[in-house]
Design an enzyme around this catalytic site. Structure first.
Site, PDB file in Angstrom:
ATOM      1  N   THR A 148       3.307   4.794 -10.548  1.00  0.00           N
ATOM      2  CA  THR A 148       2.495   5.972 -10.406  1.00  0.00           C
ATOM      3  C   THR A 148       0.991   5.900  -9.741  1.00  0.00           C
ATOM      4  O   THR A 148       0.524   4.949 -10.307  1.00  0.00           O
ATOM      5  CB  THR A 148       2.478   6.955 -11.801  1.00  0.00           C
ATOM      6  OG1 THR A 148       1.926   5.731 -12.705  1.00  0.00           O
ATOM      7  CG2 THR A 148       3.729   7.155 -12.366  1.00  0.00           C
ATOM      8  N   ASN A 151      -4.046  10.234  -9.364  1.00  0.00           N
ATOM      9  CA  ASN A 151      -4.665  11.700  -9.304  1.00  0.00           C
ATOM     10  C   ASN A 151      -4.093  12.363 -10.283  1.00  0.00           C
ATOM     11  O   ASN A 151      -4.619  13.436 -10.628  1.00  0.00           O
ATOM     12  CB  ASN A 151      -4.497  11.884  -7.694  1.00  0.00           C
ATOM     13  CG  ASN A 151      -3.233  12.388  -7.369  1.00  0.00           C
ATOM     14  OD1 ASN A 151      -2.115  11.627  -7.863  1.00  0.00           O
ATOM     15  ND2 ASN A 151      -2.957  13.004  -6.336  1.00  0.00           N
ATOM     16  N   GLU A 249       7.013   9.151  -2.582  1.00  0.00           N
ATOM     17  CA  GLU A 249       6.310  10.350  -2.707  1.00  0.00           C
ATOM     18  C   GLU A 249       4.836   9.979  -2.073  1.00  0.00           C
ATOM     19  O   GLU A 249       3.966   9.476  -2.977  1.00  0.00           O
ATOM     20  CB  GLU A 249       6.222  10.957  -3.985  1.00  0.00           C
ATOM     21  CG  GLU A 249       7.434  11.575  -4.419  1.00  0.00           C
ATOM     22  CD  GLU A 249       8.265  12.551  -3.425  1.00  0.00           C
ATOM     23  OE1 GLU A 249       7.417  13.455  -2.818  1.00  0.00           O
ATOM     24  OE2 GLU A 249       9.425  12.771  -3.716  1.00  0.00           O
ATOM     25  N   CYS A 283      -1.984  15.419  -3.122  1.00  0.00           N
ATOM     26  CA  CYS A 283      -1.250  15.421  -1.938  1.00  0.00           C
ATOM     27  C   CYS A 283      -0.980  16.565  -1.303  1.00  0.00           C
ATOM     28  O   CYS A 283      -0.572  16.329   0.037  1.00  0.00           O
ATOM     29  CB  CYS A 283      -0.150  14.351  -2.270  1.00  0.00           C
ATOM     30  SG  CYS A 283       0.825  15.338  -3.812  1.00  0.00           S
TER      31      CYS A 283
HETATM   32  P1  NAP Z   1      -1.866   3.588  -4.199  1.00  0.00           P
HETATM   33  O1  NAP Z   1      -3.290   2.994  -4.059  1.00  0.00           O
HETATM   34  O2  NAP Z   1      -0.742   3.492  -3.138  1.00  0.00           O
HETATM   35  O3  NAP Z   1      -1.511   3.394  -5.746  1.00  0.00           O
HETATM   36  C1  NAP Z   1      -0.296   3.722  -6.177  1.00  0.00           C
HETATM   37  C2  NAP Z   1       0.491   2.906  -7.187  1.00  0.00           C
HETATM   38  O4  NAP Z   1       0.863   1.697  -6.325  1.00  0.00           O
HETATM   39  C3  NAP Z   1      -0.531   2.224  -8.144  1.00  0.00           C
HETATM   40  O5  NAP Z   1      -0.011   2.103  -9.399  1.00  0.00           O
HETATM   41  C4  NAP Z   1      -0.924   0.752  -7.797  1.00  0.00           C
HETATM   42  O6  NAP Z   1      -1.218   0.195  -8.720  1.00  0.00           O
HETATM   43  C5  NAP Z   1       0.380   0.562  -7.040  1.00  0.00           C
HETATM   44  N1  NAP Z   1       0.482  -0.569  -6.130  1.00  0.00           N
HETATM   45  C6  NAP Z   1      -0.380  -0.991  -5.373  1.00  0.00           C
HETATM   46  N2  NAP Z   1      -0.053  -1.862  -4.528  1.00  0.00           N
HETATM   47  C7  NAP Z   1       1.217  -2.417  -4.740  1.00  0.00           C
HETATM   48  C8  NAP Z   1       2.231  -3.218  -4.389  1.00  0.00           C
HETATM   49  N3  NAP Z   1       1.907  -4.031  -3.442  1.00  0.00           N
HETATM   50  N4  NAP Z   1       3.528  -2.924  -4.885  1.00  0.00           N
HETATM   51  C9  NAP Z   1       3.916  -2.095  -5.789  1.00  0.00           C
HETATM   52  N5  NAP Z   1       2.905  -1.064  -6.143  1.00  0.00           N
HETATM   53  C10 NAP Z   1       1.670  -1.405  -5.937  1.00  0.00           C
HETATM   54  O7  NAP Z   1      -2.355   5.184  -4.312  1.00  0.00           O
HETATM   55  P2  NAP Z   1      -3.307   5.911  -5.190  1.00  0.00           P
HETATM   56  O8  NAP Z   1      -4.795   5.685  -4.380  1.00  0.00           O
HETATM   57  O9  NAP Z   1      -3.149   5.723  -6.363  1.00  0.00           O
HETATM   58  O10 NAP Z   1      -2.779   7.382  -4.853  1.00  0.00           O
HETATM   59  C11 NAP Z   1      -3.257   8.124  -3.953  1.00  0.00           C
HETATM   60  C12 NAP Z   1      -2.177   8.518  -3.085  1.00  0.00           C
HETATM   61  O11 NAP Z   1      -1.144   9.144  -3.592  1.00  0.00           O
HETATM   62  C13 NAP Z   1      -2.442   9.454  -1.899  1.00  0.00           C
HETATM   63  O12 NAP Z   1      -2.007   9.085  -0.604  1.00  0.00           O
HETATM   64  C14 NAP Z   1      -1.696  10.772  -2.252  1.00  0.00           C
HETATM   65  O13 NAP Z   1      -1.292  11.502  -1.291  1.00  0.00           O
HETATM   66  C15 NAP Z   1      -0.481  10.079  -2.966  1.00  0.00           C
HETATM   67  N6  NAP Z   1       0.308  11.063  -3.571  1.00  0.00           N
HETATM   68  C16 NAP Z   1       1.386  11.636  -3.188  1.00  0.00           C
HETATM   69  C17 NAP Z   1       2.105  12.566  -3.915  1.00  0.00           C
HETATM   70  C18 NAP Z   1       3.170  13.074  -3.358  1.00  0.00           C
HETATM   71  O14 NAP Z   1       4.074  13.732  -4.121  1.00  0.00           O
HETATM   72  N7  NAP Z   1       3.798  12.940  -2.260  1.00  0.00           N
HETATM   73  C19 NAP Z   1       1.445  12.871  -5.134  1.00  0.00           C
HETATM   74  C20 NAP Z   1       0.399  12.374  -5.615  1.00  0.00           C
HETATM   75  C21 NAP Z   1      -0.245  11.356  -4.732  1.00  0.00           C
HETATM   76  P3  NAP Z   1      -2.880  -0.358  -8.641  1.00  0.00           P
HETATM   77  O15 NAP Z   1      -3.371   1.093  -8.971  1.00  0.00           O
HETATM   78  O16 NAP Z   1      -2.630  -1.380  -9.849  1.00  0.00           O
HETATM   79  O17 NAP Z   1      -3.420  -0.892  -7.432  1.00  0.00           O
END
Ligand code: NAP
Length: 482
Positions: A148, A151, A249, A283
């Site tokens: 997860t 945000n 997502e 998002c």
């Molecule tokens: P993120 O940096 O991609 O992190 C998301 C999750 O992935 C975190 O738990 C993160 O852990 C984990 N993660 C990081 N590197 C990984 C890897 N190599 N393997 C597996 N998991 C890994 O995203 P965010 O900054 O938290 O969230 C913002 C993004 O989410 C935006 O782009 C937004 O648009 C998107 N979003 C999309 C939706 C939708 O429904 N489409 C809804 C909400 C948000 P760590 O925190 O420990 O790095």
């Protein structure tokens, strides 16, 4: 500082096998609030083993029994909801109203999925002869990994635990390192509600260190992840080694279209929400503003006034709180500088907020920019903050073409009174969601999904539940002679 947060593996609250912890900051103050466990590959392996060993029994218990556990967790979350709201305010920087709305969303989702337990159906299909039938029924994947973002740290957990658990899967939950506490709080409520040992596990730690190991583990049947596109792509690559299913997502770049006949007050109200809700870190946030040239000046002037009037600062007394971390604020500064470099004009904001009232917090001004080029980064990359670019349009086809010109395809918005245009846009717009004359967010009974780089599959509704189930076929022949 609050006490250290533990992980939950095989029915026990445990420390990391490395003994190491990470720090969680309050984005309003920049100060450490608590430490949480820096989980390791060994911890991941233990959690996945526990989930693997427990799911068959959980599935065998039946969907009504599983729904009872969810109802009990729902009751506990509802009773103690103030605690979760407080966590969202301190660990994420949400203003109290938005923290309340997020907890409402958690309850709404768990209620929906608990009710859904009695609605899971398969099919009985006629075979090739009259005495042959095909029974198509739905079975769980087994181990589901739920990753997860920060945000909506509680809402996204509910969105994944609800369908995964109700369908008989076991879960390993890995929350964002920016917001681990809401996940731990929700897990604790499921524990108190009697979730069997091993069925729900919580592992924390840097995704960059343990993520690959989670995504490529051979016992994982399904990975459901919400986050950035780059992380989603990496997870998909790793999951391919075992053909684990992925639900991704990812990012968005929503066009917000105000047509010449739009009801301007309602478009303005919706845009204030779509741009500044959660400090623009959503998002489905408005990321590109297209306004019909006939109403451009009127609309932009009014939106600029509303943006200027927003109170930014300590979430307790503000309309808009901080961004999640210092990298997010630097990102806003980069987008604004690049836009100025390309000849755009900053109409409102454009600066980081610092000084006495802002301390070490991560605050950025509501920002409106015009004179944007469609090919600029501001109109092509996900901004994910309180900065918005605007552009005038006059022709319907051009408007649709510009709206669709994005590598992301999650939400889109259209304000118009023209019913013909509504239907033409519904057909032509290539986004998973189109909001006509209304703001979001999505409903639990809708299917939240996106085109292009926004990802794969979706969540919510009967379609979302079926993503957590595999369709199995059993052929029968009951004729006397076989
Ligand atoms: P993120 O940096 O991609 O992190 C998301 C999750 O992935 C975190 O738990 C993160 O852990 C984990 N993660 C990081 N590197 C990984 C890897 N190599 N393997 C597996 N998991 C890994 O995203 P965010 O900054 O938290 O969230 C913002 C993004 O989410 C935006 O782009 C937004 O648009 C998107 N979003 C999309 C939706 C939708 O429904 N489409 C809804 C909400 C948000 P760590 O925190 O420990 O790095």
């Amino acid at each position: 500082m609050e006490r250290d947060m533990m992980m939950y593996i095989r029915g026990k609250w445990v420390k990391s096998s490395s003994g190491k912890t990470l720090e969680k900051l309050n984005p309003s103050t920049g100060r450490t609030i608590r430490r949480f466990q820096a989980g390791t590959r060994e911890d991941v392996a233990r959690a996945i083993d526990a989930a693997q060993e427990s799911w068959e029994k959980w599935y065998a218990s039946g969907s009504v029994a599983r729904s009872k556990v969810m109802y009990r967790a729902l009751g506990l979350i509802s009773k103690h909801r103030n605690e979760l709201e407080r966590i969202l305010i301190t660990e994420n920087g949400k203003i109290p109203k938005e923290a309340r709305e997020e907890v409402d969303g958690v309850l709404d989702q768990l209620q929906y999925y608990a009710e859904f337990a009695r609605k899971i159906t398969g099919d009985l299909v006629e075979g090739d002869t009259n005495s042959r039938k095909i029974l198509q029924y739905l079975v769980p994947y087994g181990v589901v990994v739920a990753i997860t973002p920060w945000n909506f740290p509680a809402g996204m957990v509910a969105r994944k635990l609800g369908p995964a658990l109700i369908t008989g899967n076991s879960v390993v939950l890995k929350p964002s390192s920016d917001t681990p506490s809401s996940a731990a709080w929700i897990v604790d409520k499921f524990v108190q509600a009697g979730i069997p040992k091993g069925v729900l596990n919580l592992v924390t730690g840097k995704g960059s260190e343990i993520g690959d190991h989670i995504a490529s583990h051979r016992d994982v049947g399904l990975i459901t992840m919400t986050g950035s596109t780059s992380t989603g792509q990496r997870i998909m690559e790793k999951a391919a080694s075992n053909m684990s299913k992925v639900i991704l997502e990812l990012g968005g770049k929503a066009p917000f279209i105000v047509w010449k006949d739009a009801d301007l007050p309602s478009a303005l109200k919706a845009l204030v929400w779509a741009k500044y809700w959660n400090t623009g870190q959503s998002c489905i946030a408005a990321e590109r503003l297209y306004i019909h040239e006939d109403v451009y000046n009127t609309f932009i002037k009014k939106f600029a006034e509303l943006s200027k009037r927003l109170r930014v600062g300590n979430p307790a007394h503000s309309d808009m709180g901080p961004m999640i971390n210092s990298a997010a604020v630097s990102n806003m500064a980069r987008f604004v500088q690049d836009a100025i470099g390309d000849g755009a004009r900053v109409l409102v904001g454009g600066k980081r907020l610092s000084g006495k009232n802002f301390g070490e917090g991560y605050f950025y001004q509501p920002t409106l920019i015009d004179g944007i080029d469609q090919k600029s980064e501001l109109f092509q990359e996900e901004v994910f903050g309180p900065v918005l670019g605007a552009m005038g349009v006059s022709d319907e086809e051009e408007m649709i073409r510009l709206a669709n010109d994005s590598r992301y395809g999650l939400a889109s918005y259209l304000f118009t009174k023209d019913h013909g245009l509504m239907f033409r846009a519904a057909e032509a717009v290539r986004f998973g969601e189109l909001y006509i004359n209304m703001q979001g967010p999505e409903s639990t009974q809708g299917y939240h999904t996106g085109f292009r780089l926004t990802g794969q599959s979706g969540e919510g509704s009967k379609h979302g539940v079926s993503e957590y189930l595999k369709l199995k076929n059993v052929y029968f022949d009951y004729s006397k002679h076989g």
